[in-house]
Write an enzyme that holds these catalytic residues in place. Structure first.
Site, PDB file in Angstrom:
ATOM      1  N   SER A 156     110.239  53.235  47.249  1.00  0.00           N
ATOM      2  CA  SER A 156     110.114  52.322  48.384  1.00  0.00           C
ATOM      3  C   SER A 156     109.809  50.901  47.881  1.00  0.00           C
ATOM      4  O   SER A 156     110.570  50.345  47.103  1.00  0.00           O
ATOM      5  CB  SER A 156     109.060  52.840  49.356  1.00  0.00           C
ATOM      6  OG  SER A 156     109.130  52.161  50.592  1.00  0.00           O
ATOM      7  N   ASP A 204     117.229  58.477  55.940  1.00  0.00           N
ATOM      8  CA  ASP A 204     116.158  57.494  55.785  1.00  0.00           C
ATOM      9  C   ASP A 204     116.344  56.381  56.820  1.00  0.00           C
ATOM     10  O   ASP A 204     117.345  55.675  56.808  1.00  0.00           O
ATOM     11  CB  ASP A 204     116.198  56.914  54.372  1.00  0.00           C
ATOM     12  CG  ASP A 204     114.961  56.100  54.018  1.00  0.00           C
ATOM     13  OD1 ASP A 204     114.276  55.625  54.945  1.00  0.00           O
ATOM     14  OD2 ASP A 204     114.691  55.929  52.816  1.00  0.00           O
ATOM     15  N   HIS A 235     112.800  59.214  54.273  1.00  0.00           N
ATOM     16  CA  HIS A 235     112.280  58.233  53.328  1.00  0.00           C
ATOM     17  C   HIS A 235     111.285  58.826  52.332  1.00  0.00           C
ATOM     18  O   HIS A 235     111.088  58.282  51.248  1.00  0.00           O
ATOM     19  CB  HIS A 235     111.610  57.104  54.117  1.00  0.00           C
ATOM     20  CG  HIS A 235     111.160  55.953  53.273  1.00  0.00           C
ATOM     21  ND1 HIS A 235     112.041  55.177  52.548  1.00  0.00           N
ATOM     22  CD2 HIS A 235     109.914  55.447  53.022  1.00  0.00           C
ATOM     23  CE1 HIS A 235     111.367  54.226  51.905  1.00  0.00           C
ATOM     24  NE2 HIS A 235     110.084  54.371  52.160  1.00  0.00           N
TER      25      HIS A 235
END
Length: 415
Positions: A156, A204, A235
């Site tokens: 991320s 995601d 995610h």
């Protein structure tokens, strides 16, 4: 005396046989670690090395962490990787499962806690590089690490941090962004010189396939790169033990950190697409200055000495055009890329068609959906790249068998 001489000659003969029969690949590559890989071994949750771990204290630019390392001392030093978690996350809670897994495949791994859970991508990049400096210069296992073979991974915001670290330190051997997201959305990889892999989730909604398509497109055409999209995951896929992720990530690290082209067979082309909804790759994957890919069950591409055919542009059957170029070729196969360009008005979907030449076959398409009927090939847009603004572009790639040519393409669209 004669017996002593005879014994010495016998010993020298045995030594000569040992040297002569030493595997050429191991002799050519001093960084090669572990037995010859198979599809089963790459997908295993543990490699061939026993591992141990040691805590990293806070300080040295870090918030602490853990180092995982192979306990084997008979194979010289190992390549290394630093891992950083995403925004508000802790490595211990989310990515710690990766540490012993990677170490068992012959890497020294430092997983770090950030100075603040709210650190942005830039700060996470700084801390990744500080972690590598600590690992190679001051850690208790520094004698196990080859400081010239380092890499970074992040999830991320940490993934954006890993990509940023690669931009800052082009001497890195590999960078992997796990759903790499920039809070401001303005990250560009145009200056990236480090072999870079994206691994993302099909479902995601935080770092979307559309966003990653735009980010991936900023990579230089000459960059060693790949993008793996895992089927049906969100995610947080990287925060859970994930065999699909690791069976693509490990070969990437082996190729570019260890110069180990025994692993090229798993990615060029993708040997096992189970659980993978989309795969884009600029084959062949050959480490800079490294050996050519080793023979494998699936032939590994090698660079073509023949210039690629010139791009072809054919007037569209609707409000779009399509152009083709060969991005790589090798004996018996090639990799192509088609760019779809909208006309003077936006389009919401597109279809590209062409006819294969004699002996040509298409085995894999990414960034589009393939339908083949004999020599007739049809590729339609994926779910995330059908909408193109006026004069905008998107692209899809494919792997094919046969000899590359300049196909006559037709493009049709939906308004």
């Amino acid at each position: 005396m004669k017996r002593a001489i005879a014994a010495a000659v016998a010993v020298l003969g045995l030594l000569a046989m040992t040297v002569a029969t030493r595997p050429a690949s191991a002799a050519d590559n001093p960084y090669q670690r572990g037995p010859d890989p198979t599809l089963a071994s790459v997908a295993a949750t543990r490699g061939s090395f026993a591992t141990a771990q040691v805590s990293v204290p806070s300080g040295n630019g870090l918030g602490g962490g853990v180092i995982y390392y192979p306990t084997d001392t008979g194979q010289g030093t190992f390549g290394a990787v630093a891992i950083v978690p995403g925004y508000s996350a802790r490595f211990a809670d989310e990515e710690a499962w990766m540490g012993p897994w990677l170490a068992s495949f012959g890497f020294v791994v430092i997983g770090i806690e950030t100075n603040s859970r709210t650190d942005g991508a830039d700060a996470r990049a700084t801390q990744l590089l500080a972690a590598l400096d600590y690992l190679t210069q001051r850690s208790s296992v520094r004698d196990r690490v080859d400081p010239s073979r380092l890499s970074v991974i992040g999830h991320s915001a940490g993934g954006a941090g890993a990509l940023t670290a690669a931009l800052r330190r082009p001497s890195l051997k590999a960078a992997v962004g796990l759903a790499p997201g920039s809070p401001t959305g303005n990250l560009s990889l145009a200056d990236d010189r480090v072999p870079t892999m994206f691994i993302s989730g099909q479902k995601d909604t935080v770092v979307t396939p559309s966003y990653l398509n735009g980010l991936y497109s900023t990579l230089p055409a000459t960059a060693q790169s790949a993008w793996v999209e895992i089927t049906g995951v969100d995610h947080l896929f990287a925060t859970r033990a994930n065999t699909t992720e690791m069976r693509t990530l490990i070969p990437w690290l082996k190729i570019f950190v260890d110069n180990d082209t025994r692993y090229t067979q798993f990615l060029c082309p993708l040997m096992d697409s189970t659980g993978i909804s989309m795969y884009r790759s600029k084959c062949p994957h050959v480490p800079p200055g490294g050996p050519s890919p080793s023979p494998s069950i699936t032939p590994s591409p090698s660079p073509s000495a023949t210039p690629s055919p010139s791009p072809s542009i054919t007037p569209s059957a609707g409000a779009c055009t399509a152009s083709y170029r060969t991005t790589n070729s090798w004996p018996g196969g090639y990799q192509g890329e088609v760019t779809v360009t909208a006309g003077g008005s936006p389009i919401s979907g597109w279809t590209v068609k062409w006819t294969l030449g004699n002996g040509q076959t298409v085995s894999q398409v990414w960034n589009g959906t393939l339908a083949a009927n004999g020599s007739a090939v049809t590729v339609t847009n994926a779910s995330y790249n059908g909408s193109i603004p006026a004069s905008g572009t998107t692209a899809f790639g494919f792997l094919a068998g046969g000899t590359p040519s300049s196909p006559s393409l037709t493009c049709s669209s939906r308004p």
